[in-house]
Design an enzyme around this catalytic site. Sequence first.
Site, mmCIF file in Angstrom:
data_model
loop_
_atom_site.group_PDB
_atom_site.id
_atom_site.type_symbol
_atom_site.label_atom_id
_atom_site.label_comp_id
_atom_site.label_asym_id
_atom_site.label_seq_id
_atom_site.Cartn_x
_atom_site.Cartn_y
_atom_site.Cartn_z
ATOM 1 N N LYS A 50 0.977 -1.216 0.024
ATOM 2 C CA LYS A 50 -0.090 0.106 -0.093
ATOM 3 C C LYS A 50 0.892 1.287 -0.050
ATOM 4 C CE LYS A 50 -0.412 -0.415 5.225
ATOM 5 N NZ LYS A 50 -1.426 -0.901 6.292
ATOM 6 N N TYR A 271 15.323 30.184 8.631
ATOM 7 C CA TYR A 271 13.951 30.723 8.749
ATOM 8 C C TYR A 271 13.928 30.935 10.377
ATOM 9 C CZ TYR A 271 11.996 30.425 4.156
ATOM 10 O OH TYR A 271 11.884 30.607 2.872
#
Length: 376
Positions: A50, A271
């Site tokens: 999956k 940042y």
Amino acid sequence: MSKTPAKPETTSVSTDAAGAILTIDLGAIRENYRRLKAQLGNVSCAGVVKADGYGLGASQVAGALVAEGCDVFFVAHLAEGVALREALGAKPAIYVLNGMPPGSEPEAVAAELSAVINSVDQLAAWREAASRSGRKLPAAVQVDSGMSRLGMSPQEVEQVATDPHAFDGVDVTFVMSHLACADEPEHPANERQRLEFERLRKLLPPAPASLANSSGIFLGQRFHFDLARPGAALYGINPTPARPNPMLPTARLEAKVIQTRNVASGAGVGYGHTFHATGPLAAATISLGYADGWHRRAASAAWFEGVRLPFLGRVSMDSIILDISALPSGRLGEGDLVELLGPSQSVDDAAGHAGTIGYEILTSFGHRFHRRYIGG
Ligand SMILES: *Cc1c(COP(=O)(O)O)cnc(C)c1O
């Protein structure tokens, strides 16, 4: 229904153009499958692919497992099943764990997919699809033995047990359930779920049984039943977190240096200036960030020739700044590759630094990597 998703190789960026290279070792995945088979003795072993084979490429992984004799696969979504059928051809059984979305049964039948039936309504819809197509349709019946996520409740199982026509047209190939705490061998829920699974399966049409995921395989023989459903362990995630990893690593991730610089004492880095240089240091910016699935809050490191290069400040969308002061000056330059996952840092290590699990690291990988398959 959505189109079949493009296969990784068709979207994979060239080595030169890519910011990062993901190398997937299909030979290691095959060896992991053999190791799980050795644990299981005569019990069959499926492959759970999956989420695009836990991020590593469902069609490539499943192809490698087919070469090891694996003939039962599990995906989560119908679209994943349709794509996998196209990749694998007619032979292997493909089960859709999340169940068929109501109304999509004809599409599932056309792709020769097997249902995982999670409710009385899904059973009715599959019975109906069988009647329309004029033949028996294969299905695994999933029962909820105590995880409270998917599968028929005990009440629903008891209800269908009293209906002699409940399974008309349905070929029950497996009765299955899923363990909530298999990675904690001492957790009392494991034995409770096993006993409840034993009780519920006896109420259903006689069929082989399947309970164990990767970690469940290591809980011992009484959890093995007839078919195991490993995912994580195939990809090298440790199925026994309290003990050394019995599996081989399968993914190597390397990112390219796109710039180096000297950072002056006191300068803010990245940042929010969450890091300030306390002395002069050498920094390298690499071409990989949270858009590639490297979690923004991960306090982590990259590695170069065995030397640890800690992250400085925050992870950006497309880049990360590394402290390369531990390397000789000029040793690392533009175009060099540093290791994010590999011999120096396992998927489980990286997950630990990011406050998550290896599953999430692998399935978070973005679409900008150059993907290289080896050992196939
Ligand atoms: C994902 C999943 C598996 C595989 O679990 P792993 O822990 O990755 O081995 C098996 N069964 C079901 C129902 C699943 O959802």
